[in-house]
Structures are given as C-alpha cells and as structure tokens.
Design an enzyme around this catalytic site. Structure first.
Site, PDB file in Angstrom:
ATOM      1  CE  LYS A 108       3.165   4.965   0.287  1.00 44.74           C
ATOM      2  NZ  LYS A 108       3.234   6.362  -0.170  1.00 44.74           N
ATOM      3  CG  ASP A 143       3.327  12.324  -1.511  1.00 46.45           C
ATOM      4  OD1 ASP A 143       4.374  12.377  -0.859  1.00 46.45           O
ATOM      5  OD2 ASP A 143       3.033  11.405  -2.282  1.00 46.45           O
TER       6      ASP A 143
END
Length: 435
Positions: free
Chosen positions: A22, A121
C-alpha cells in the site's frame, strides 16, 4: 458501517500471498504525473486508499486502463489543472492522506500544486512541514488558506538545492524527490528516508530517465533532467501485511506459509518477531511459521532486563507493525515494553485488548507494558470498533485467537489497507463473516 463477525479459537493452515504494498502504491501512482508517456504498474492492491487515489488521478485527466488484476496503465498526457481549484478536489483530496504526494510531481511538471489538508488515520499529528519546506528550498512559493485548510505551492522553474531534512519522512522525501527530478541543477537530500518503498520509487524514476544516486542511503543526490518517459514497474509485497500474518500464525498456533515475501526488503522485521520467541523460517523467498503448540517466549536483553521494542526510521522497525507486536505479546511467556515514538494516539486501542482479558499497562500515550498469558488464559470475545487500519487488524488477530464470537465494527478502516481480508482468511480456515 460494516462489521466482521469472528468465531475465534480455530487453528489455521495453508499459505497466503501478500498483496502489493500500500505505502509504495501511494508514491508510485503519484509519480505517473511526471510524464506524458504511458506507465504500466503491476501488483497494485485492490484497497480503498489506493482506489481513491486512482479515482483522483482520473479526475485530474489521467487516462487509466485496468489490464488485469493488479495491473494498470496510466497516461498523464492531458492533465486537467482546473480540477485542482474545484470544490470537488477539496473534498476528494481531503479523504486520503497519500494525496499529498501529487503536489511534488504537479509542481515540477506544471509549476503549481495544491492540496487540501489531508485526512487519514486518527493516530496523532502528522505534520506536512517536511514536504513544503523541501519544496520551498527548491524555489517554490508557499501559500496556505487557514479558513479552507488549503495548501498551495507555485514556481516558474524549480532549482536544485542542498537540504537537511528535519525528519526522515517517507512521504516527505518522496514528494521532494519527485519535484527535484525535473528541477534545474543538482539537489542533495540529507537525512532522506531510505525505506524499500522509497527505493522502489527512485529506481522507477531512474528507469524513466531521472538521475538519482545514493538510493538506499540517507543521502540522495539528484541531477535534474528536462523530461521523463514511460516505464513498467512491479510493486513489492506489503511488509506490513507480511508481519500481520506472522503475528496471526503465532497467536492462533497455526502453521502458515507466507508466499513471495521479498526477504531482502524485510529488514529487521523477521528478527523482531524472533525476539518474541516466534519461529520464522526462510524457505526460498517464502516465510514458514510452524504451529507454536507450546507457545513462544520473549527474549530478555543480555543483561536480563525487560525487552523493549520500539519504532525507528528504516532500517529500524516500522511503526505500522508495533500494534501487531503488542497483540502477539499478550499470549507470550514473559513481558515486553512497547514504545511507539512516532504517533501519540496509536496505542489507545489497548483498552479493547484489556477488555478481552489482556494484561497491559498503558504507561503513557507512547508506551505500554505487556505481560504475556502464555496461553494459560485465552482472550475473551467482545464487541469492538476499528479505530484505524493497523489497530483494526491487530484486533482482528486478537479476535481470531479469542474464545467465543467477537464483532468488529467500522471495518472500512481495515479495508483501507487490506485486500479482501475476510475471503483470504477464510481460505486458510478462519471463521469470519462480513455482515
């Protein structure tokens, strides 16, 4: 809001193939903006964050073609710069942390790059200073709208410069490198990040015609070129996912083989798990984890003091795996201090593990002491919510080892970083259902 229903306490068996990385994908995809020629990228993970970035590139006018699973072509020969000033871009860019890395390529090739303050996040503050200070050193003019939380940099022509980065930021280094490859003259970046994913970016740019030396070290020297061409690139397997599967095997006393892990790019990761007493065997380019039917024992330091595992810039241990290490330690023999230096909110998920019966002392926002159960007391099933990608997978591993049926809500956080995780876990024997 999606939910996983997990029946724990089952041993798993078989092999699992890690997805493409990722964190590499977010850099590599932004680099396609540096050339009008076609770029082919293989092993792209089918996850929310990467797909968001691909859609953002499409809205920028990049021609995107999906050739097969994980393989795409990108051609940025008619970029729509007006989109950067649209209200829609302010929404799209804010939804993805990795979108910050479009700024360097756009600035280098078109003389301007904009980005709304990115989200991502909720693990603590993540400053953008390194990105913009580097671009300013290359000659860009910086602007920021506090009301709209919108950043911008502009320059008629970037010029090479020497810079000593305040922090070895991976995304910051990537952004500066992508700007510097088309700058006039030579750029030296000292205290550059040197993670394998950053190395992959530099190797790809060199194949496109860039002149970057020092790849893999913390000093990059970049001689600017007039233009870049197309290339083919294959991404590394995701080291965070590989570490997650090592932890999963140990916690569930399962025999697992992790396929095609690119051992040379794993750094200290296998040895850190070995310090927890986990057997990590190299079989060609695979990792084999035997079933730990007798558990695993944490090593102390050589003077007998308690082991401390902390994160550090590469080649140190990646912060993205500390939550996995913490969960795995809950069933070890012995104790360990986990020191998360980078993000002040990343350990706050431990209250959920304590609810499951884990013995953890949260010393402060950055440190937690784990006293292992040695499997004499299994974790208990509970209802949880995933706070972020890495904590979410850590809780999933805890649930798979726990006695009873657990539920994890807000699983979109997990889907942001892990491709079809429930189906892949079912294939090796996990009792998991998406509801």
């Amino acid at each position: 809001m999606g939910t996983f229903k997990i029946e724990g306490g089952h041993q798993l068996k078989g092999s699992i193939q890690p997805q493409g990385a990722k964190n590499e994908a977010l850099q590599i995809l932004c680099a396609v903006l540096l050339t009008p020629e076609k770029v082919t990228i293989n092993n792209i993970p089918d996850i929310i964050d990467v797909n968001k970035l691909i859609n953002l590139l499409k809205k920028l006018g990049v021609k995107v073609e999906n050739l097969s699973k994980g393989t795409y072509t990108f051609q940025a020969d008619n970029v729509n710069l007006k989109y950067l000033e649209s209200d829609q871009f302010k929404i799209d860019g804010r939804g993805l942390r990795g979108s910050i890395m479009i700024v360097g390529p756009l600035l280098a090739r078109f003389g301007k790059g904009y980005i709304p303050k990115p989200g991502g996040d909720k693990i603590g503050r993540r400053r953008l200073d390194t990105h913009f200070e580097g671009l300013i050193k290359l000659g860009a003019k910086f602007g920021y709208s506090k009301e709209e939380q919108f950043y911008g940099v502009e320059a008629k022509k970037l010029k090479g410069a020497y810079m000593l980065l305040e922090e070895a930021s991976v995304t910051g280094t990537a952004n500066i490198v992508m700007a510097a490859v088309l700058a006039e003259g030579q750029t030296t970046i000292y205290n550059a990040a040197c993670e394998p994913y950053l190395q992959q970016l530099c190797k790809m740019l060199n194949r496109m015609g860039a002149k970057i030396s020092g790849v893999g070290s913390n000093m990059l020297i970049i001689d600017g070129v007039e233009s870049l061409g197309g290339t083919d690139h294959t991404m590394l397997p995701d080291m965070i996912e590989i570490g997650s599967w090592i932890g999963l095997a140990a916690m569930t006393k399962s025999e697992l083989t992790i396929k095609n892990v690119s051992w040379d790019d794993l750094g200290v990761i296998p040895n850190v798990f070995r310090k927890l007493g986990i057997t990590v065997e190299k079989q060609g380019d695979d990792i084999h984890i035997p079933a730990h039917t007798n558990g695993y024992e944490i090593q102390n330091f050589i003077d007998g003091s308690i082991l401390t595992i902390s994160d550090a810039p590469w080649p140190g241990f990646t912060p993205d795996l500390l939550s996995i290490i913490l969960v795995v330690a809950t069933q070890a023999r012995g104790s360990v201090l986990i020191h998360q230096k980078m993000f002040e909110s990343r350990l706050f998920f431990v209250d959920k593990l304590i609810d499951m019966g884990a013995k953890i002392i949260l010393c402060d926002p950055h440190r937690a002491t784990v006293i292992g159960h040695d499997f004499k007391s299994t974790l208990k099933a509970t209802k949880m919510t995933s706070p972020d990608i890495r904590a979410g997978v850590s809780l999933l591993i805890a649930a798979l080892s726990a006695k009873g049926t657990s539920t994890i809500q807000n699983i979109e956080q997990i889907d942001r970083g892990y491709e079809n995780i429930d189906e892949r876990l079912k294939a090796i024997g996990a009792h998991i259902e998406r509801v």
